[in-house]
Structures are given as C-alpha cells and as structure tokens.
Scaffold this motif. Structure first.
Motif, PDB file in Angstrom:
ATOM      1  N   VAL A  13       0.814  -1.227   0.000  1.00  0.00           N
ATOM      2  CA  VAL A  13       0.000   0.000   0.000  1.00  0.00           C
ATOM      3  C   VAL A  13       0.838   1.264   0.000  1.00  0.00           C
ATOM      4  CG1 VAL A  13      -1.793  -1.233   1.286  1.00  0.00           C
ATOM      5  CG2 VAL A  13      -0.187   0.237   2.522  1.00  0.00           C
ATOM      6  N   ARG A  14       2.142   1.113   0.158  1.00  0.00           N
ATOM      7  CA  ARG A  14       3.012   2.296   0.232  1.00  0.00           C
ATOM      8  C   ARG A  14       2.889   3.113  -1.039  1.00  0.00           C
ATOM      9  NH1 ARG A  14       7.688  -0.177   1.512  1.00  0.00           N
ATOM     10  NH2 ARG A  14       7.036  -0.257   3.686  1.00  0.00           N
ATOM     11  N   GLY A  15       2.710   4.413  -0.863  1.00  0.00           N
ATOM     12  CA  GLY A  15       2.552   5.305  -2.005  1.00  0.00           C
ATOM     13  C   GLY A  15       1.106   5.507  -2.428  1.00  0.00           C
ATOM     14  N   ARG A  16       0.207   4.651  -1.951  1.00  0.00           N
ATOM     15  CA  ARG A  16      -1.218   4.777  -2.281  1.00  0.00           C
ATOM     16  C   ARG A  16      -2.057   5.131  -1.064  1.00  0.00           C
ATOM     17  NH1 ARG A  16      -4.016   0.429  -3.875  1.00  0.00           N
ATOM     18  NH2 ARG A  16      -2.698  -1.060  -2.750  1.00  0.00           N
ATOM     19  N   PHE A  17      -1.676   4.626   0.107  1.00  0.00           N
ATOM     20  CA  PHE A  17      -2.425   4.859   1.336  1.00  0.00           C
ATOM     21  C   PHE A  17      -1.652   5.827   2.225  1.00  0.00           C
ATOM     22  CE2 PHE A  17      -4.877   0.540   1.633  1.00  0.00           C
ATOM     23  CZ  PHE A  17      -5.314   0.720   0.332  1.00  0.00           C
ATOM     24  N   THR A  18      -2.391   6.603   3.002  1.00  0.00           N
ATOM     25  CA  THR A  18      -1.792   7.515   3.966  1.00  0.00           C
ATOM     26  C   THR A  18      -2.510   7.389   5.297  1.00  0.00           C
ATOM     27  OG1 THR A  18      -1.199   9.101   2.222  1.00  0.00           O
ATOM     28  CG2 THR A  18      -1.191   9.902   4.490  1.00  0.00           C
ATOM     29  N   ILE A  19      -1.748   7.110   6.354  1.00  0.00           N
ATOM     30  CA  ILE A  19      -2.308   7.049   7.700  1.00  0.00           C
ATOM     31  C   ILE A  19      -1.998   8.355   8.406  1.00  0.00           C
ATOM     32  CG2 ILE A  19      -0.252   5.961   8.688  1.00  0.00           C
ATOM     33  CD1 ILE A  19      -2.136   4.359  10.528  1.00  0.00           C
ATOM     34  N   SER A  20      -2.948   8.835   9.181  1.00  0.00           N
ATOM     35  CA  SER A  20      -2.752  10.070   9.939  1.00  0.00           C
ATOM     36  C   SER A  20      -3.643  10.025  11.167  1.00  0.00           C
ATOM     37  CB  SER A  20      -3.070  11.301   9.087  1.00  0.00           C
ATOM     38  OG  SER A  20      -4.430  11.291   8.682  1.00  0.00           O
ATOM     39  N   ARG A  21      -3.451  10.987  12.055  1.00  0.00           N
ATOM     40  CA  ARG A  21      -4.286  11.041  13.251  1.00  0.00           C
ATOM     41  C   ARG A  21      -4.482  12.489  13.658  1.00  0.00           C
ATOM     42  NH1 ARG A  21      -1.387   7.562  17.635  1.00  0.00           N
ATOM     43  NH2 ARG A  21      -3.151   8.210  18.932  1.00  0.00           N
ATOM     44  N   ASP A  22      -5.599  12.712  14.313  1.00  0.00           N
ATOM     45  CA  ASP A  22      -5.927  14.010  14.903  1.00  0.00           C
ATOM     46  C   ASP A  22      -6.216  13.748  16.367  1.00  0.00           C
ATOM     47  OD1 ASP A  22      -7.058  16.386  15.801  1.00  0.00           O
ATOM     48  OD2 ASP A  22      -8.122  16.756  13.933  1.00  0.00           O
ATOM     49  N   ASN A  23      -5.244  14.003  17.211  1.00  0.00           N
ATOM     50  CA  ASN A  23      -5.418  13.684  18.636  1.00  0.00           C
ATOM     51  C   ASN A  23      -6.466  14.583  19.304  1.00  0.00           C
ATOM     52  OD1 ASN A  23      -3.658  11.526  18.679  1.00  0.00           O
ATOM     53  ND2 ASN A  23      -1.883  12.781  19.201  1.00  0.00           N
ATOM     54  N   ALA A  24      -6.675  15.737  18.775  1.00  0.00           N
ATOM     55  CA  ALA A  24      -7.711  16.613  19.336  1.00  0.00           C
ATOM     56  C   ALA A  24      -9.097  15.998  19.141  1.00  0.00           C
ATOM     57  CB  ALA A  24      -7.644  17.983  18.692  1.00  0.00           C
ATOM     58  N   LYS A  25      -9.238  15.218  18.080  1.00  0.00           N
ATOM     59  CA  LYS A  25     -10.510  14.551  17.793  1.00  0.00           C
ATOM     60  C   LYS A  25     -10.471  13.072  18.154  1.00  0.00           C
ATOM     61  CE  LYS A  25     -11.729  17.637  13.964  1.00  0.00           C
ATOM     62  NZ  LYS A  25     -12.080  17.714  12.520  1.00  0.00           N
ATOM     63  N   ASN A  26      -9.343  12.602  18.673  1.00  0.00           N
ATOM     64  CA  ASN A  26      -9.190  11.186  19.011  1.00  0.00           C
ATOM     65  C   ASN A  26      -9.550  10.293  17.830  1.00  0.00           C
ATOM     66  OD1 ASN A  26      -8.212  11.441  21.615  1.00  0.00           O
ATOM     67  ND2 ASN A  26     -10.249  11.496  22.525  1.00  0.00           N
ATOM     68  N   THR A  27      -9.078  10.658  16.662  1.00  0.00           N
ATOM     69  CA  THR A  27      -9.438   9.946  15.444  1.00  0.00           C
ATOM     70  C   THR A  27      -8.192   9.650  14.611  1.00  0.00           C
ATOM     71  OG1 THR A  27     -11.598  11.006  15.402  1.00  0.00           O
ATOM     72  CG2 THR A  27     -10.862  10.002  13.366  1.00  0.00           C
ATOM     73  N   VAL A  28      -8.178   8.455  14.062  1.00  0.00           N
ATOM     74  CA  VAL A  28      -7.126   8.027  13.144  1.00  0.00           C
ATOM     75  C   VAL A  28      -7.761   7.810  11.774  1.00  0.00           C
ATOM     76  CG1 VAL A  28      -5.382   6.275  12.654  1.00  0.00           C
ATOM     77  CG2 VAL A  28      -5.893   6.925  15.024  1.00  0.00           C
ATOM     78  N   TYR A  29      -7.032   8.188  10.745  1.00  0.00           N
ATOM     79  CA  TYR A  29      -7.559   8.101   9.386  1.00  0.00           C
ATOM     80  C   TYR A  29      -6.685   7.195   8.520  1.00  0.00           C
ATOM     81  CZ  TYR A  29      -9.857  12.355  11.005  1.00  0.00           C
ATOM     82  OH  TYR A  29     -10.585  13.265  11.733  1.00  0.00           O
ATOM     83  N   LEU A  30      -7.310   6.623   7.516  1.00  0.00           N
ATOM     84  CA  LEU A  30      -6.580   5.912   6.476  1.00  0.00           C
ATOM     85  C   LEU A  30      -7.132   6.390   5.134  1.00  0.00           C
ATOM     86  CD1 LEU A  30      -4.382   3.759   5.946  1.00  0.00           C
ATOM     87  CD2 LEU A  30      -6.258   2.126   5.646  1.00  0.00           C
ATOM     88  N   GLN A  31      -6.360   7.231   4.467  1.00  0.00           N
ATOM     89  CA  GLN A  31      -6.732   7.692   3.142  1.00  0.00           C
ATOM     90  C   GLN A  31      -6.229   6.677   2.130  1.00  0.00           C
ATOM     91  OE1 GLN A  31      -8.516  10.495   2.096  1.00  0.00           O
ATOM     92  NE2 GLN A  31      -8.381   9.518   0.082  1.00  0.00           N
ATOM     93  N   MET A  32      -7.150   6.131   1.348  1.00  0.00           N
ATOM     94  CA  MET A  32      -6.798   5.083   0.391  1.00  0.00           C
ATOM     95  C   MET A  32      -7.076   5.586  -1.018  1.00  0.00           C
ATOM     96  SD  MET A  32      -8.320   1.754   2.395  1.00  0.00           S
ATOM     97  CE  MET A  32     -10.015   2.226   2.125  1.00  0.00           C
ATOM     98  N   ASN A  33      -6.028   5.688  -1.803  1.00  0.00           N
ATOM     99  CA  ASN A  33      -6.143   6.135  -3.182  1.00  0.00           C
ATOM    100  C   ASN A  33      -5.745   5.023  -4.143  1.00  0.00           C
ATOM    101  OD1 ASN A  33      -6.786   8.740  -2.223  1.00  0.00           O
ATOM    102  ND2 ASN A  33      -4.628   9.333  -2.181  1.00  0.00           N
ATOM    103  N   SER A  34      -6.112   5.184  -5.395  1.00  0.00           N
ATOM    104  CA  SER A  34      -5.765   4.205  -6.434  1.00  0.00           C
ATOM    105  C   SER A  34      -6.106   2.784  -5.998  1.00  0.00           C
ATOM    106  CB  SER A  34      -4.263   4.306  -6.772  1.00  0.00           C
ATOM    107  OG  SER A  34      -3.934   5.612  -7.192  1.00  0.00           O
TER     108      SER A  34
END
Length: 122
Positions: free
Chosen positions: A64-85
């Motif tokens: 998934v490297r180069g297509r997916f991006t993991i991130s987090r917003d600790n103020a919202k206590n939320t983790v994201y996984l952006q999945m492209n292509s």
C-alpha cells in the motif's frame, strides 16, 4: 481501556478513493500507537500501516506504500486511512488497532475495532 470504532467503508470502483476513520475513546487513547489491518475472505489478517502517538512517524506495508496515507488528529481522538488508487486486491474488512509499542505484528496490538468493509469493483 480503549474503545475503537471504524467508519467510512463502502463500495468503490478500481482506481477510486476512500477515507476510513477510527474514533478512539478512553482516558489514554492518545497514548497509543495506532495501526490499520485488513482481512480478506479466506486470508489472514495483514498489517496495512501504523502511526505514532504524535503522528510524526508512520510505516506502511509494501503493498500500500505510495497509495495509502495514515494520519491522526489527537484533538478529535481519530485516526484516518486515506486510500487512493484502490485495486480489487484491496477489498477486505479493515480494522484499526492500538498498541503501546511499534510494529506490524497483530498479536502485539491490545485493542481492536469491529471493522469496516471495503469493496472494490473492477
């Protein structure tokens, strides 16, 4: 104790994008490194990505490297996984998980969400 709830799954065409979210609750949710895993029917659960407590460090599976991006917003206590292509091979139930250490072994994760289904049509 940490509770994790995933959302954002659905049906998408190959080449499309989805963003998954994982809402964490509990006193020390921001104290954990957070990972995403996935499991397709008949296959073992596999590591996708991990993000550090601060969000400064990430690591991805080669698939998934180069297509997916993991991130987090600790103020919202939320983790994201952006999945492209997205590809049909990306179709699976996606789980978020929390652990105190750093790594990709699912056995080392302490808390798990219930999963969200991602379907990719060709």
């Amino acid at each position: 104790q940490v509770q994790l709830v995933e959302s954002g799954g659905g049906l998408v065409q190959a080449g499309g994008s989805l963003r998954l979210s994982c809402a964490a609750s509990g006193r020390t949710a921001s104290s954990y490194n957070m990972g995403w895993f996935r499991q397709a029917p008949g296959k073992e659960r596999e590591f996708v990505a991990i993000v550090s407590r601060s969000g400064d460090s990430t690591y991805y599976a080669g698939s998934v490297r180069g297509r997916f991006t993991i991130s987090r917003d600790n103020a919202k206590n939320t983790v994201y996984l952006q999945m492209n292509s997205l590809k049909p091979d990306d179709a699976a139930v996606y789980y978020c998980a929390a652990r105190t250490g750093w790594g990709s072994n699912s056995r080392d994760y302490d808390y798990w969400g219930q999963g969200t289904q991602v379907t990719v049509s060709s």
